[in-house]
Design an enzyme around this catalytic site. Sequence first.
Site, PDB file in Angstrom:
ATOM      1  N   ARG A  47      -1.291   2.599 -10.987  1.00 46.20           N
ATOM      2  CA  ARG A  47      -1.619   3.404  -9.522  1.00 46.20           C
ATOM      3  C   ARG A  47      -2.447   4.668 -10.104  1.00 46.20           C
ATOM      4  O   ARG A  47      -2.413   5.033 -11.383  1.00 46.20           O
ATOM      5  CB  ARG A  47      -0.524   3.712  -8.960  1.00 46.20           C
ATOM      6  CG  ARG A  47       0.723   4.243  -9.947  1.00 46.20           C
ATOM      7  CD  ARG A  47       1.573   5.414  -9.545  1.00 46.20           C
ATOM      8  NE  ARG A  47       0.766   6.668  -9.267  1.00 46.20           N
ATOM      9  CZ  ARG A  47       0.362   7.446 -10.050  1.00 46.20           C
ATOM     10  NH1 ARG A  47       0.485   7.433 -11.284  1.00 46.20           N
ATOM     11  NH2 ARG A  47      -0.300   8.592  -9.416  1.00 46.20           N
ATOM     12  N   ALA A  49      -5.779   6.819  -8.652  1.00 45.40           N
ATOM     13  CA  ALA A  49      -7.458   6.464  -8.310  1.00 45.40           C
ATOM     14  C   ALA A  49      -8.283   6.120  -9.259  1.00 45.40           C
ATOM     15  O   ALA A  49      -8.539   4.916  -9.324  1.00 45.40           O
ATOM     16  CB  ALA A  49      -8.001   7.764  -7.623  1.00 45.40           C
ATOM     17  N   ARG A  89      -6.129  -1.791  -2.379  1.00 42.29           N
ATOM     18  CA  ARG A  89      -5.742  -0.474  -1.901  1.00 42.29           C
ATOM     19  C   ARG A  89      -6.832   0.033  -1.052  1.00 42.29           C
ATOM     20  O   ARG A  89      -8.068   0.145  -1.813  1.00 42.29           O
ATOM     21  CB  ARG A  89      -5.150   0.473  -2.802  1.00 42.29           C
ATOM     22  CG  ARG A  89      -3.956  -0.341  -3.523  1.00 42.29           C
ATOM     23  CD  ARG A  89      -2.811   0.626  -4.356  1.00 42.29           C
ATOM     24  NE  ARG A  89      -2.575   1.795  -3.398  1.00 42.29           N
ATOM     25  CZ  ARG A  89      -1.846   3.019  -4.042  1.00 42.29           C
ATOM     26  NH1 ARG A  89      -1.897   3.160  -5.350  1.00 42.29           N
ATOM     27  NH2 ARG A  89      -1.359   3.936  -3.101  1.00 42.29           N
ATOM     28  N   ASP A 237      -7.881  11.089  -4.190  1.00 43.58           N
ATOM     29  CA  ASP A 237      -8.175   9.767  -3.983  1.00 43.58           C
ATOM     30  C   ASP A 237      -9.542   9.674  -3.318  1.00 43.58           C
ATOM     31  O   ASP A 237     -10.116   8.358  -3.656  1.00 43.58           O
ATOM     32  CB  ASP A 237      -7.040   9.135  -3.172  1.00 43.58           C
ATOM     33  CG  ASP A 237      -5.860   8.931  -4.016  1.00 43.58           C
ATOM     34  OD1 ASP A 237      -5.105   9.821  -4.129  1.00 43.58           O
ATOM     35  OD2 ASP A 237      -5.581   7.742  -4.598  1.00 43.58           O
TER      36      ASP A 237
HETATM   37  O1  MRU Z   1      -0.157   6.129  -4.429  1.00 45.71           O
HETATM   38  P1  MRU Z   1      -0.769   6.726  -5.817  1.00 45.71           P
HETATM   39  O2  MRU Z   1       0.454   6.887  -6.723  1.00 45.71           O
HETATM   40  O3  MRU Z   1      -1.684   5.794  -6.353  1.00 45.71           O
HETATM   41  O4  MRU Z   1      -1.423   8.135  -5.362  1.00 45.71           O
HETATM   42  C1  MRU Z   1      -2.111   8.821  -6.460  1.00 45.71           C
HETATM   43  C2  MRU Z   1      -2.441  10.043  -6.056  1.00 45.71           C
HETATM   44  O5  MRU Z   1      -2.543  10.467  -4.807  1.00 45.71           O
HETATM   45  C3  MRU Z   1      -3.011  10.839  -7.108  1.00 45.71           C
HETATM   46  O6  MRU Z   1      -3.000  12.298  -6.987  1.00 45.71           O
HETATM   47  C4  MRU Z   1      -4.584  10.634  -7.018  1.00 45.71           C
HETATM   48  O7  MRU Z   1      -4.905   9.259  -7.235  1.00 45.71           O
HETATM   49  C5  MRU Z   1      -5.330  11.434  -8.272  1.00 45.71           C
HETATM   50  S1  MRU Z   1      -4.879  10.387  -9.712  1.00 45.71           S
HETATM   51  C6  MRU Z   1      -5.952  11.346 -10.890  1.00 45.71           C
END
Ligand code: MRU
Length: 353
Positions: A47, A49, A89, A237
């Site tokens: 998980r 981004a 996603r 994201d």
């Molecule tokens: O749902 P997730 O855990 O994938 O969400 C991740 C986030 O919101 C992070 O802050 C974002 O992806 C940035 S990661 C460098």
Amino acid sequence: MIESVVFNKEKGRLELLDQTRLPVETCIVNCQTEHDTAMAIVGMQVRGAPAIGVAAAYGIVLGLNNPQNHEKIFASAFESICDLLAATRPTAVNLFWAIARIKEAVACAGSSDFASAAAVALHKADEIRAEDIEMCRTIGRYGASLLKDGDTWLTHCNAGALATAGYGTALGVFRAAQEQGKKFKVFVDETRPLLQGSRLTAWELMQEKIDATLICDNMAGSLIRDDRVQGIVVGADRITAHGFVANKIGTYPLAVLAKYNGVPFYVAAPDSTFDMSIKYGDEIKIEERDQDEVRYIGGQQIAPKDIPVYNPAFDVTPPELITAIITNKGIIRPIYRDTIPEFIKPDQCREAK
Ligand code: MRU
């Protein structure tokens, strides 16, 4: 360095550090096919981004090497593999960006058979992974220049090495500051419902021996009001051309709190997180996840089984609440609709397909 996404070339498989098991267990999930990779992304074993972008890139390689696809016509099989991974996603643009880069590389190489396309895709996936680590290190250096000795900062969710190919964006700022010998403290929001803050960020910061304190999400307000936080940094994201930022649910209220209390609010992200094809926040698709993620914690029921639940995974913070966006191209300041295009050029950020 913590490595969340590793392609094992000898064994021809993708090895992911299972983020659903941390910090209790450190175990690896092996993906042999594009289907395994898609399931790992949906199930959030990988998980964040940038990390899901890198995983999807390797997922395409697995799909091209998968003998079950070799019975099919190359062009339609390639398209189906990419579509499968793109459907995992919807919010993080890095996923679509990475898939678009692999498609572009395969098209440019003129590959029209599985073996040659797999070789091109693997080379490109390695490049995306290496670039991501480099971008995070640069973001860290820029971000660390904003953090003063003696500061206490707050972060939300996990934008660390786990969420990227390594080093992290928001947590990269802390890593770089630590490398520079700065003394600082970090408050970590636990980040309900899936607890990326308490499970992942707390674990990562402790591994780095960074002075971190865990709080529940609803404790941030009083800490900020009491002048105990000098800066907030989060990941992203998707960032629009006008500076609207989609990030983990709970980011927007933190930005409002920061503005109200005069605390700088920073977003740290690589140029692969910018979606220059859209301007406004309401153009971003926000993922809604399973209701049981709110009704249960770690398999333990914490609410009536059939209470209706609203579970958006992300929210959108408008540009007027953001002090600066820390990128690998430099620190972008408002007014974002003018400044973002100066830093993020179209050739550096291919539009999501
Ligand atoms: O749902 P997730 O855990 O994938 O969400 C991740 C986030 O919101 C992070 O802050 C974002 O992806 C940035 S990661 C460098």
